[in-house]
Every structure is written in C-alpha cells, then in structure tokens.
Enzyme design. Structure first.
Site, short mmCIF file in Angstrom:
data_model
loop_
_atom_site.label_atom_id
_atom_site.label_comp_id
_atom_site.label_asym_id
_atom_site.label_seq_id
_atom_site.Cartn_x
_atom_site.Cartn_y
_atom_site.Cartn_z
CD GLU A 1 45.19 29.79 43.98
OE1 GLU A 1 46.05 30.10 43.13
OE2 GLU A 1 45.47 29.45 45.15
CD GLU B 1 47.16 34.13 46.21
OE1 GLU B 1 46.52 33.07 46.31
OE2 GLU B 1 46.70 35.16 45.65
#
Length: 232
Positions: free
Chosen positions: A75, A95
């Site tokens: 990210e 995740e």
C-alpha cells in the site's frame, strides 16, 4: 510498517535480507484497537495519515522495492506516484487471511491502478504476485535486475527532477483530479490547469527558449532536452 515479528521502530532482516516492508506490525494494530482515546473511541493506526501525506504532496514520489512488499508495504507503493522493482520483488495484500481488509489503499488505489477485476482477485485470494506480473498488470512501472535497482531508481528520479517543479505539480494535480471526475469535467479541469500554468512568466520564458532552439534547427530531443532512445 515493519516485519510481522517486530514492534514499531525495530529493524529485522528478512529471508536473505529480501524485505522491502513486509506489512504493518500486527501487535501494533492489536494494541491500537485495544487502546481508547480521550473521547472513549478507538484510535486508528497512523498508517493512513502517512500514506495520504505521501499521496497528497505536490512532489513526485517513486517507490523502489527490492523484496517483499505485502500489506502496508504494497500500500505504500500504491500511495506513491511511480513504482520500480527489482526482479525478486513481490507484492501482496494478504489481509484477508488475518480476518481484516487492506486498510490503506489496497481496495482503492490498487483498483485504480490495475482495475476492479484483478484488484478483487488480489485482495480475496491473498497470494502475492511477482514483480513481472505486477508490471504486466500495470501496478508498477519498471522491473530491473536486483543489482541495478538503486541506480535505476536514482537515475529515474534525477531525470524527472530536472523538469520545472511547478509543471510536475500541475501534471500530478490534473492527473489525480481527473480520476475522480466525469470525463467532461476532467477535461475542463485539465484545460484550466493548462491555461493557468502556461500563463506563468517562467513557463512563457521557458517555452520561448525552446522555440528559439527549434528556430536554430534543433530537433525535439535537443530542443526540449530529452535523452535519445538507445538503438540496438
């Protein structure tokens, strides 16, 4: 954004040292969720604010990845404007295997980079992708041999940095503004930014200098100052 075994501020070596940013410290997320602020509400991790600051700066940012960039590491890359990777680099949004979702751009910035189909696949599948696949998908811009990564990233940054700062800022602003607007509104915004920046005294002076080089018979490479492509 550290190794899963680390706490914020600690540094650890990954497998053969091949780790860019593995992901955010899981214990740090747990601790923050269990902590309450003065208003009695949970305190969100600071990662989102860091990534927004990187994304919102008028400067052009380049992420250079030499290893494992998963979760927050990926990210961080998506938050930058440009991305270059060594051949051994990997990118992933694992995740879902932790019972959470990517929370700092993995479901939003990544979707704008590679499209909804492949983004959804990455975030629900969980498995990482190699740098070559990331390049094919449009998630990153360049892949180079691992040994060349640093020099290639610095050379690329130096090339971009030679252009006027106000022009780079305007390019970035028009590009990102346009992504959130309908095409007609994006075009009007682009035209307004062009009108504003082309009317600057320094832009007018620079364009006059380049036009003078054209008038002297120089081609576009030499007039503007662009490197000529290498020939085989």
């Amino acid at each position: 954004m550290v190794d899963r075994r680390s706490r914020p501020g600690e540094r650890r070596r990954g497998h053969r040292g091949q780790r860019f940013i593995a992901h955010w410290s899981l214990q740090f997320i747990i601790d923050r969720q269990n902590a309450l602020g003065a208003d009695g509400n949970r305190i969100p991790p600071p990662g989102q604010r860091i990534f927004e600051a990187i994304s919102d700066t008028p400067m052009i940012s380049i992420a250079a990845n030499n290893g494992q960039a998963w979760g927050g590491g990926a990210e961080l890359s998506w938050a930058c404007d440009l991305r270059i990777a060594g051949e051994s680099a990997t990118y992933g949004q694992p995740e879902v295997g932790l019972g959470i979702i990517p929370g700092a751009g993995g479901t939003t910035r990544l979707a704008r980079l590679i499209g909804p189909t492949k983004c959804l696949e990455m975030i629900v599948d969980g498995r990482p992708i190699a740098a070559t696949e990331a390049l094919q998908l449009g998630a990153i811009n360049k892949v180079v041999p691992d040994s060349d990564l640093r020099d290639a990233a610095v050379a690329w940054a130096a090339h971009i940095a030679q252009w006027p700062a106000w022009s780079l800022e305007a390019c970035k602003r028009s590009f990102y503004d346009g992504q959130d607007l309908p095409l007609g509104a994006a075009r009007r915004n682009e035209s307004q930014i062009f009108f504003d920046v082309s009317g600057r005294d320094d832009s007018l002076a620079l364009m006059a200098e380049v036009q003078a080089r054209y008038d002297q018979g120089l081609d576009s490479f030499d007039a503007i100052g662009l490197p000529r492509p290498e020939t085989v």
